[in-house]
Design a protein around this motif. Structure first.
Motif, PDB file in Angstrom:
ATOM      1  N   HIS A   1      57.739  75.881  -3.602  1.00 35.45           N
ATOM      2  CA  HIS A   1      56.794  74.943  -4.205  1.00 35.45           C
ATOM      3  C   HIS A   1      56.982  73.524  -3.691  1.00 35.45           C
ATOM      4  O   HIS A   1      56.009  72.870  -3.266  1.00 35.45           O
ATOM      5  CB  HIS A   1      56.930  74.951  -5.726  1.00 35.45           C
ATOM      6  CG  HIS A   1      55.968  74.015  -6.407  1.00 35.45           C
ATOM      7  ND1 HIS A   1      54.656  74.341  -6.647  1.00 35.45           N
ATOM      8  CD2 HIS A   1      56.131  72.742  -6.877  1.00 35.45           C
ATOM      9  CE1 HIS A   1      54.047  73.327  -7.234  1.00 35.45           C
ATOM     10  NE2 HIS A   1      54.915  72.338  -7.395  1.00 35.45           N
ATOM     11  N   PHE A   2      58.219  73.028  -3.735  1.00 35.87           N
ATOM     12  CA  PHE A   2      58.453  71.622  -3.410  1.00 35.87           C
ATOM     13  C   PHE A   2      58.617  71.373  -1.915  1.00 35.87           C
ATOM     14  O   PHE A   2      58.083  70.390  -1.382  1.00 35.87           O
ATOM     15  CB  PHE A   2      59.686  71.112  -4.154  1.00 35.87           C
ATOM     16  CG  PHE A   2      59.501  71.009  -5.640  1.00 35.87           C
ATOM     17  CD1 PHE A   2      58.880  69.909  -6.196  1.00 35.87           C
ATOM     18  CD2 PHE A   2      59.937  72.028  -6.479  1.00 35.87           C
ATOM     19  CE1 PHE A   2      58.696  69.810  -7.578  1.00 35.87           C
ATOM     20  CE2 PHE A   2      59.754  71.940  -7.850  1.00 35.87           C
ATOM     21  CZ  PHE A   2      59.127  70.834  -8.398  1.00 35.87           C
ATOM     22  N   ALA A   3      59.356  72.252  -1.231  1.00 35.48           N
ATOM     23  CA  ALA A   3      59.644  72.014   0.194  1.00 35.48           C
ATOM     24  C   ALA A   3      58.537  72.511   1.104  1.00 35.48           C
ATOM     25  O   ALA A   3      58.163  71.832   2.067  1.00 35.48           O
ATOM     26  CB  ALA A   3      60.966  72.667   0.570  1.00 35.48           C
ATOM     27  N   ILE A   4      57.993  73.698   0.805  1.00 37.82           N
ATOM     28  CA  ILE A   4      57.011  74.291   1.704  1.00 37.82           C
ATOM     29  C   ILE A   4      55.585  73.880   1.350  1.00 37.82           C
ATOM     30  O   ILE A   4      54.818  73.416   2.203  1.00 37.82           O
ATOM     31  CB  ILE A   4      57.151  75.825   1.723  1.00 37.82           C
ATOM     32  CG1 ILE A   4      58.537  76.219   2.259  1.00 37.82           C
ATOM     33  CG2 ILE A   4      56.047  76.463   2.564  1.00 37.82           C
ATOM     34  CD1 ILE A   4      58.821  77.703   2.250  1.00 37.82           C
ATOM     35  N   ARG A   5      55.209  74.022   0.060  1.00 38.10           N
ATOM     36  CA  ARG A   5      53.832  73.720  -0.320  1.00 38.10           C
ATOM     37  C   ARG A   5      53.581  72.221  -0.474  1.00 38.10           C
ATOM     38  O   ARG A   5      52.567  71.705  -0.012  1.00 38.10           O
ATOM     39  CB  ARG A   5      53.470  74.438  -1.617  1.00 38.10           C
ATOM     40  CG  ARG A   5      53.431  75.957  -1.461  1.00 38.10           C
ATOM     41  CD  ARG A   5      52.628  76.601  -2.552  1.00 38.10           C
ATOM     42  NE  ARG A   5      52.407  78.014  -2.279  1.00 38.10           N
ATOM     43  CZ  ARG A   5      51.581  78.789  -2.985  1.00 38.10           C
ATOM     44  NH1 ARG A   5      50.902  78.276  -3.989  1.00 38.10           N
ATOM     45  NH2 ARG A   5      51.435  80.058  -2.676  1.00 38.10           N
ATOM     46  N   LYS A   6      54.483  71.532  -1.143  1.00 34.63           N
ATOM     47  CA  LYS A   6      54.294  70.104  -1.398  1.00 34.63           C
ATOM     48  C   LYS A   6      54.865  69.222  -0.292  1.00 34.63           C
ATOM     49  O   LYS A   6      54.650  68.004  -0.306  1.00 34.63           O
ATOM     50  CB  LYS A   6      54.932  69.724  -2.735  1.00 34.63           C
ATOM     51  CG  LYS A   6      54.320  70.416  -3.945  1.00 34.63           C
ATOM     52  CD  LYS A   6      52.875  70.014  -4.132  1.00 34.63           C
ATOM     53  CE  LYS A   6      52.282  70.649  -5.371  1.00 34.63           C
ATOM     54  NZ  LYS A   6      50.846  70.275  -5.565  1.00 34.63           N
ATOM     55  N   LYS A   7      55.589  69.814   0.632  1.00 36.52           N
ATOM     56  CA  LYS A   7      56.178  69.081   1.766  1.00 36.52           C
ATOM     57  C   LYS A   7      57.082  67.925   1.316  1.00 36.52           C
ATOM     58  O   LYS A   7      57.166  66.886   1.987  1.00 36.52           O
ATOM     59  CB  LYS A   7      55.071  68.514   2.670  1.00 36.52           C
ATOM     60  CG  LYS A   7      54.022  69.517   3.096  1.00 36.52           C
ATOM     61  CD  LYS A   7      54.599  70.609   3.979  1.00 36.52           C
ATOM     62  CE  LYS A   7      53.511  71.566   4.460  1.00 36.52           C
ATOM     63  NZ  LYS A   7      54.048  72.689   5.254  1.00 36.52           N
ATOM     64  N   GLN A   8      57.777  68.127   0.185  1.00 39.68           N
ATOM     65  CA  GLN A   8      58.654  67.079  -0.334  1.00 39.68           C
ATOM     66  C   GLN A   8      60.052  67.233   0.274  1.00 39.68           C
ATOM     67  O   GLN A   8      61.010  67.631  -0.394  1.00 39.68           O
ATOM     68  CB  GLN A   8      58.707  67.131  -1.862  1.00 39.68           C
ATOM     69  CG  GLN A   8      57.371  66.814  -2.513  1.00 39.68           C
ATOM     70  CD  GLN A   8      57.422  66.855  -4.028  1.00 39.68           C
ATOM     71  OE1 GLN A   8      58.491  66.986  -4.632  1.00 39.68           O
ATOM     72  NE2 GLN A   8      56.269  66.745  -4.667  1.00 39.68           N
ATOM     73  N   VAL A   9      60.148  66.889   1.547  1.00 43.85           N
ATOM     74  CA  VAL A   9      61.417  67.004   2.272  1.00 43.85           C
ATOM     75  C   VAL A   9      61.694  65.727   3.063  1.00 43.85           C
ATOM     76  O   VAL A   9      62.358  65.746   4.098  1.00 43.85           O
ATOM     77  CB  VAL A   9      61.400  68.223   3.219  1.00 43.85           C
ATOM     78  CG1 VAL A   9      61.451  69.517   2.438  1.00 43.85           C
ATOM     79  CG2 VAL A   9      60.168  68.185   4.129  1.00 43.85           C
ATOM     80  N   GLU A  10      61.176  64.629   2.547  1.00 37.96           N
ATOM     81  CA  GLU A  10      61.397  63.342   3.209  1.00 37.96           C
ATOM     82  C   GLU A  10      62.653  62.689   2.648  1.00 37.96           C
ATOM     83  O   GLU A  10      62.727  62.395   1.461  1.00 37.96           O
ATOM     84  CB  GLU A  10      60.189  62.427   3.005  1.00 37.96           C
ATOM     85  CG  GLU A  10      58.903  62.975   3.626  1.00 37.96           C
ATOM     86  CD  GLU A  10      57.731  62.052   3.370  1.00 37.96           C
ATOM     87  OE1 GLU A  10      57.944  61.001   2.722  1.00 37.96           O
ATOM     88  OE2 GLU A  10      56.619  62.380   3.812  1.00 37.96           O
ATOM     89  N   GLY A  11      63.614  62.471   3.472  1.00 37.41           N
ATOM     90  CA  GLY A  11      64.844  61.831   3.035  1.00 37.41           C
ATOM     91  C   GLY A  11      65.880  62.840   2.572  1.00 37.41           C
ATOM     92  O   GLY A  11      65.561  63.988   2.212  1.00 37.41           O
ATOM     93  N   ALA A  12      67.119  62.411   2.553  1.00 33.47           N
ATOM     94  CA  ALA A  12      68.240  63.285   2.202  1.00 33.47           C
ATOM     95  C   ALA A  12      68.162  63.775   0.766  1.00 33.47           C
ATOM     96  O   ALA A  12      68.519  64.919   0.466  1.00 33.47           O
ATOM     97  CB  ALA A  12      69.561  62.558   2.433  1.00 33.47           C
ATOM     98  N   ARG A  13      67.681  62.911  -0.150  1.00 32.23           N
ATOM     99  CA  ARG A  13      67.640  63.292  -1.554  1.00 32.23           C
ATOM    100  C   ARG A  13      66.683  64.455  -1.789  1.00 32.23           C
ATOM    101  O   ARG A  13      67.026  65.416  -2.490  1.00 32.23           O
ATOM    102  CB  ARG A  13      67.220  62.097  -2.411  1.00 32.23           C
ATOM    103  CG  ARG A  13      67.196  62.407  -3.906  1.00 32.23           C
ATOM    104  CD  ARG A  13      66.878  61.189  -4.734  1.00 32.23           C
ATOM    105  NE  ARG A  13      66.856  61.512  -6.148  1.00 32.23           N
ATOM    106  CZ  ARG A  13      66.601  60.631  -7.111  1.00 32.23           C
ATOM    107  NH1 ARG A  13      66.363  59.362  -6.796  1.00 32.23           N
ATOM    108  NH2 ARG A  13      66.595  61.007  -8.364  1.00 32.23           N
TER     109      ARG A  13
END
Length: 444
Positions: A350-362
């Motif tokens: 959901h967060f990494a693949i669909r929402k692309k929320q992978v900006e930054g180390a956190r």
């Protein structure tokens, strides 16, 4: 999450780990906390439904979600039965001449009758039982501390021996952790109350606190029990569920009565709650045509409850006549660990693949690394399950896959949802209401 369950499985895990039960609880607690973080993230995305089925269905694929839900159904079906089994083990030790099969039959009939008559909430009663169980456990710890200072057991109240000593290795600890995961099953039910919370922001904290407080109770109880009983010799032949023997040895017949009483009422309360839950889940599946509606989707015009479902669960409880606690807990953990693994995977999708929320180390850490670690760890525990449980679980999954093919007509349409907390026609917060076509209408 019944506090006294730590004593029910103590003998099994102590034998598996060579006297290092607390270490298995530490492993399980860490894995459950990581998984609880994933539940907390997903419950804010899907606040109206809180099951692994929904998270996987919406984040990955409906068919995969169905298979996760089908695995969870195995847990639901067996949880009422395991409480019947625990009660049988109590009675066998207290009254060895009383037929074990009759204990199970009496419990199954009474529990089925109660749930068939009414499925009203028992949360207030459960809170009273929880407090009573905790009080008994505190008294137990106080007595054990006194005995340890007088030289009994390990002869000390501060020791690393319950966690590690010669003969303790990681493999058996992981096997023990698969058993004690059974103690944590149910923490995810907190997500069902999201819509009743003042703010959905509080839910991740609530889930984490449930796991943490429950885990600390299990850890403290297992630590002092392990110090008092470094091995299983005092339990004799009753290592499958030594709770009555622990109570007798620690505090004598009077304390044993209170100790077993706490375990007994906790098992009954848990059994009734789980019995009602699975009957309701089967009704939801019937109403949504996941199971045959004519059989599973009907409620009685007289009792306003799904009689067939309730009786079916009561019949499953009869399996407690011959099965043992270690095997049954492994069966239950099969589905639970799959669900936990799937929820962690859902976070990544959901967060990494669909929402692309992978900006930054956190974001990478919270959306990939943490759920990834939790997924791997729950997967490792899954591989440590009893071989018979793995075989039975695979067979159950195969049946589910065939049924999925049938209801989706060869994957040409999506399967319907079947969350246990999913609203269905005729339900309210307190009871299952009449929806039969012969009835005049719903009653409050």
């Amino acid at each position: 999450m019944t506090p006294t369950v730590v004593f029910d499985t103590f003998g099994i895990v102590s034998k598996q780990t060579n006297g290092a039960v607390p270490s298995s609880y530490v492993i399980a607690l860490v894995i459950m906390l990581l998984t609880a973080i994933s539940y907390g993230k997903m419950v804010r995305v899907f606040p109206s439904a809180g099951s692994a089925f929904t998270y996987v269905r919406e984040s990955i694929h409906p068919n995969i979600g169905f298979m996760v839900g089908w695995s969870s159904l195995l847990d639901y079906l067996l949880l009422p039965m395991v409480n019947a089994l625990i009660i049988r083990l109590y009675v066998e030790q207290l009254w060895p001449d009383f037929p074990a099969w009759l204990t199970v039959v009496i419990y199954a009939v009474v529990a089925t009758g109660i749930i068939a008559y009414s499925m009203r909430s028992t949360s207030n009663v459960n809170m009273v039982l929880l407090v009573a169980a905790l009080v008994v456990m505190i008294v137990f710890v106080v007595i054990v501390v006194g005995q340890l200072t007088n030289g009994e057991g390990a002869g000390t109240i501060v020791s690393s021996t319950p966690f590690t000593h010669d003969g303790v290795s990681l493999g058996p600890l992981l096997t023990g952790a698969t058993v004690v995961c059974f103690s944590f099953i149910g923490f995810d039910a907190v997500t069902m109350y999201t819509e009743e919370a003042k703010s959905t922001k509080i839910m991740p904290k609530a889930i984490l606190l449930t796991v943490l407080l429950g885990g600390l109770i299990f850890l403290v109880a297992s630590y002092f029990t392990q110090l008092r009983f470094p091995d299983n010799k005092p339990f004799g032949e009753f290592t499958d569920d030594p709770l009555p023997q622990i109570g007798l040895i620690v505090g004598g017949p009077v304390f044993q009565a209170f100790f077993v009483g706490a375990g007994f009422v906790a098992a009954v309360a848990s059994g009734l709650a789980s019995h009602a839950s699975v009957a309701r889940m089967l009704l939801v599946m019937g109403r949504n045509n996941v199971l045959p509606k004519a059989v599973f989707g009907r409620v009685s015009a007289r009792t306003h409850t799904p009689i067939f479902n309730v009786v079916l669960v009561g019949a499953v409880c009869l399996l407690a006549i011959s099965l043992d606690l270690e095997l049954v807990s492994a069966f239950i953990n099969f589905g639970a660990l799959i669900a936990f693994t799937a929820v962690n995977l859902s976070v990544i999708f959901h967060f990494a693949i669909r929402k692309k929320q992978v900006e930054g180390a956190r974001q990478v850490f919270t959306n990939i690394v943490l759920p990834g670690i939790a997924m791997v760890l729950t997967g490792i525990l899954w591989t440590q399950l009893h071989a018979d449980a793995l075989i039975a679980g695979v067979v159950w999954a195969a049946i589910g896959f065939v049924w999925l093919l049938i209801i989706t007509r060869g994957f040409r349409r999506q399967p319907q949802g079947f969350d246990e907390n999913q609203p269905v026609t005729g339900f309210n917060k307190l009871a299952i209401e009449e929806t039969d076509e012969k009835a005049a209408g719903p009653r409050g």
